[in-house]
Design a protein around this motif. Structure first.
Motif, PDB file in Angstrom:
ATOM      1  N   VAL A   5      32.839 -76.455  22.369  1.00  0.00           N
ATOM      2  CA  VAL A   5      32.578 -75.348  23.298  1.00  0.00           C
ATOM      3  C   VAL A   5      33.411 -74.129  22.919  1.00  0.00           C
ATOM      4  O   VAL A   5      32.933 -72.988  22.936  1.00  0.00           O
ATOM      5  N   SER A   6      34.673 -74.363  22.548  1.00  0.00           N
ATOM      6  CA  SER A   6      35.550 -73.257  22.151  1.00  0.00           C
ATOM      7  C   SER A   6      35.021 -72.551  20.910  1.00  0.00           C
ATOM      8  O   SER A   6      35.022 -71.315  20.830  1.00  0.00           O
ATOM      9  N   LEU A   7      34.546 -73.331  19.932  1.00  0.00           N
ATOM     10  CA  LEU A   7      33.999 -72.742  18.706  1.00  0.00           C
ATOM     11  C   LEU A   7      32.755 -71.913  19.001  1.00  0.00           C
ATOM     12  O   LEU A   7      32.577 -70.819  18.456  1.00  0.00           O
ATOM     13  N   ILE A   8      31.892 -72.437  19.872  1.00  0.00           N
ATOM     14  CA  ILE A   8      30.677 -71.701  20.239  1.00  0.00           C
ATOM     15  C   ILE A   8      31.037 -70.376  20.902  1.00  0.00           C
ATOM     16  O   ILE A   8      30.447 -69.329  20.616  1.00  0.00           O
ATOM     17  N   CYS A   9      32.032 -70.411  21.788  1.00  0.00           N
ATOM     18  CA  CYS A   9      32.470 -69.182  22.471  1.00  0.00           C
ATOM     19  C   CYS A   9      33.022 -68.168  21.470  1.00  0.00           C
ATOM     20  O   CYS A   9      32.732 -66.962  21.555  1.00  0.00           O
ATOM     21  N   MET A  10      33.808 -68.664  20.505  1.00  0.00           N
ATOM     22  CA  MET A  10      34.394 -67.771  19.509  1.00  0.00           C
ATOM     23  C   MET A  10      33.316 -67.137  18.630  1.00  0.00           C
ATOM     24  O   MET A  10      33.354 -65.936  18.336  1.00  0.00           O
ATOM     25  N   VAL A  11      32.331 -67.952  18.215  1.00  0.00           N
ATOM     26  CA  VAL A  11      31.238 -67.426  17.388  1.00  0.00           C
ATOM     27  C   VAL A  11      30.423 -66.407  18.169  1.00  0.00           C
ATOM     28  O   VAL A  11      30.053 -65.341  17.650  1.00  0.00           O
ATOM     29  N   THR A  12      30.145 -66.724  19.439  1.00  0.00           N
ATOM     30  CA  THR A  12      29.381 -65.801  20.285  1.00  0.00           C
ATOM     31  C   THR A  12      30.103 -64.466  20.433  1.00  0.00           C
ATOM     32  O   THR A  12      29.500 -63.389  20.332  1.00  0.00           O
ATOM     33  N   LEU A  13      31.422 -64.529  20.659  1.00  0.00           N
ATOM     34  CA  LEU A  13      32.217 -63.310  20.798  1.00  0.00           C
ATOM     35  C   LEU A  13      32.202 -62.499  19.506  1.00  0.00           C
ATOM     36  O   LEU A  13      32.071 -61.263  19.524  1.00  0.00           O
ATOM     37  N   VAL A  45      29.865 -62.480  17.205  1.00  0.00           N
ATOM     38  CA  VAL A  45      28.535 -61.884  17.049  1.00  0.00           C
ATOM     39  C   VAL A  45      28.396 -60.646  17.925  1.00  0.00           C
ATOM     40  O   VAL A  45      27.872 -59.605  17.498  1.00  0.00           O
ATOM     41  N   LEU A  46      28.874 -60.729  19.161  1.00  0.00           N
ATOM     42  CA  LEU A  46      28.794 -59.584  20.072  1.00  0.00           C
ATOM     43  C   LEU A  46      29.597 -58.396  19.543  1.00  0.00           C
ATOM     44  O   LEU A  46      29.152 -57.242  19.609  1.00  0.00           O
ATOM     45  N   LEU A  47      30.792 -58.683  19.024  1.00  0.00           N
ATOM     46  CA  LEU A  47      31.618 -57.613  18.462  1.00  0.00           C
ATOM     47  C   LEU A  47      30.938 -56.979  17.245  1.00  0.00           C
ATOM     48  O   LEU A  47      30.975 -55.752  17.055  1.00  0.00           O
ATOM     49  N   LEU A  48      30.313 -57.822  16.421  1.00  0.00           N
ATOM     50  CA  LEU A  48      29.613 -57.320  15.247  1.00  0.00           C
ATOM     51  C   LEU A  48      28.440 -56.434  15.647  1.00  0.00           C
ATOM     52  O   LEU A  48      28.229 -55.352  15.074  1.00  0.00           O
ATOM     53  N   LEU A  49      27.678 -56.876  16.647  1.00  0.00           N
ATOM     54  CA  LEU A  49      26.547 -56.077  17.128  1.00  0.00           C
ATOM     55  C   LEU A  49      27.017 -54.745  17.710  1.00  0.00           C
ATOM     56  O   LEU A  49      26.388 -53.701  17.516  1.00  0.00           O
ATOM     57  N   HIS A  50      28.142 -54.804  18.422  1.00  0.00           N
ATOM     58  CA  HIS A  50      28.702 -53.579  18.997  1.00  0.00           C
ATOM     59  C   HIS A  50      29.120 -52.603  17.896  1.00  0.00           C
ATOM     60  O   HIS A  50      28.878 -51.395  17.977  1.00  0.00           O
ATOM     61  N   PHE A  51      29.719 -53.149  16.830  1.00  0.00           N
ATOM     62  CA  PHE A  51      30.145 -52.318  15.706  1.00  0.00           C
ATOM     63  C   PHE A  51      28.940 -51.692  14.996  1.00  0.00           C
ATOM     64  O   PHE A  51      28.936 -50.501  14.658  1.00  0.00           O
ATOM     65  N   ILE A  52      27.889 -52.502  14.784  1.00  0.00           N
ATOM     66  CA  ILE A  52      26.673 -51.992  14.126  1.00  0.00           C
ATOM     67  C   ILE A  52      26.042 -50.881  14.953  1.00  0.00           C
ATOM     68  O   ILE A  52      25.593 -49.854  14.422  1.00  0.00           O
ATOM     69  N   ALA A  53      26.020 -51.078  16.276  1.00  0.00           N
ATOM     70  CA  ALA A  53      25.441 -50.054  17.159  1.00  0.00           C
ATOM     71  C   ALA A  53      26.221 -48.750  17.053  1.00  0.00           C
ATOM     72  O   ALA A  53      25.644 -47.652  17.017  1.00  0.00           O
ATOM     73  N   LYS A  54      27.538 -48.843  16.976  1.00  0.00           N
ATOM     74  CA  LYS A  54      28.372 -47.642  16.853  1.00  0.00           C
ATOM     75  C   LYS A  54      28.098 -46.919  15.538  1.00  0.00           C
ATOM     76  O   LYS A  54      28.042 -45.687  15.470  1.00  0.00           O
ATOM     77  N   VAL A  55      27.943 -47.709  14.460  1.00  0.00           N
ATOM     78  CA  VAL A  55      27.670 -47.120  13.144  1.00  0.00           C
ATOM     79  C   VAL A  55      26.341 -46.376  13.161  1.00  0.00           C
ATOM     80  O   VAL A  55      26.211 -45.261  12.643  1.00  0.00           O
ATOM     81  N   LYS A  56      25.327 -46.975  13.783  1.00  0.00           N
ATOM     82  CA  LYS A  56      24.009 -46.341  13.857  1.00  0.00           C
ATOM     83  C   LYS A  56      24.073 -45.030  14.631  1.00  0.00           C
ATOM     84  O   LYS A  56      23.465 -44.030  14.258  1.00  0.00           O
TER      85      LYS A  56
END
Length: 256
Positions: free
Chosen positions: A229-237, A239-250
């Protein structure tokens, strides 16, 4: 195999462990303290019926069950009675002592937990038949077999049912109805696995349990589930940070 000495009892002797050169023996209606150096009885405590299991020695106290329905706690040096507890029928199993509690079953269908020092009843669990199996304590649970054909796991602190295991039933050749196979053996536990013999089979049972609470079964997860569960939460977080970064770049590219 040469005989060093021998001592004759009037009835079949059931022998316990040793402590300070003493061995403790149930024979007939009497529990004996026997000195191995003197090779003689040093004390004898008489009960009201037969003793058919070895006494248990723990913290300088001898615990012995009897067919008079009592579990006796005796001083190991003198045989003096410290306390006794009366059950509803005979006791034909060896008690187990752990963390201040004495655990044992009776032929009155009940499994008991008593205070080690006073003999006060802490809890009892009602089974569907007599109990000949001696208990084993492991972790937070106490395990034993029963004549009702079940292996029981109880919470050792409050006596609540954790799980029970029912093997296959046996049938007599001259009977039309299935009968329950009594489970008489004592569970042996190693590395979280319970080993118990039943009707010619040896079963290995996982001690990881499903605890019964208010009629609902609650699966007790293993530590690996928490890690997953901890690993899933870390991966999810991540991914969200990566998506947020990509959105900022765009957004930055659009402004340019």
């Amino acid at each position: 195999g040469e005989i060093i000495w021998s001592y004759k009892f009037d009835d079949t002797p059931y022998i316990s462990e040793t402590l300070d050169s003493l061995i403790f023996i149930g024979a007939g209606k009497v529990c004996y303290g026997f000195d191995l150096v003197k090779q003689d009885v040093v004390w004898a405590f008489e009960t009201k019926n037969l003793i058919t299991v070895p006494p248990k020695i723990y913290h300088k106290t001898v615990y012995v069950g009897c067919w008079d329905g009592n579990l006796y706690a005796l001083d190991f040096k003198t045989g003096r009675l410290k306390w006794k507890y009366q059950t509803g029928w005979s006791i034909d199993s060896i008690p187990e002592i752990k963390d201040g509690l004495v655990y044992f079953g009776s032929l009155d269908n009940c499994f008991y937990a008593l205070d080690e020092k006073t003999g006060e009843l802490k809890w009892c669990f009602k089974c569907k038949a007599a109990i000949h199996s001696s208990p084993t304590v492991y972790g937070e649970y106490v395990f034993f077999g029963c004549d009702d054909g079940r292996v029981y796991a109880l919470n050792k602190t409050n006596g609540r049912l954790v799980w029970n295991f029912i093997p296959k039933y046996s049938i007599k050749e001259d009977a039309n109805n299935y009968i329950t196979t009594p489970i008489l053996s004592t569970p042996v536990i190693h590395n979280g696995i319970i080993y118990i013999s039943i009707e010619g089979y040896v079963y290995a049972l996982d001690a990881q349990t499903i605890e019964v609470s208010e009629g609902k079964k609650i699966v007790k997860p293993s530590p690996f589930k928490y890690i997953l569960v901890s690993l899933i939460c870390m991966v999810t977080l991540a991914v969200l940070l990566l998506l947020h970064f990509i959105a900022k770049v765009k957004i930055g590219h659009k402004k340019d």
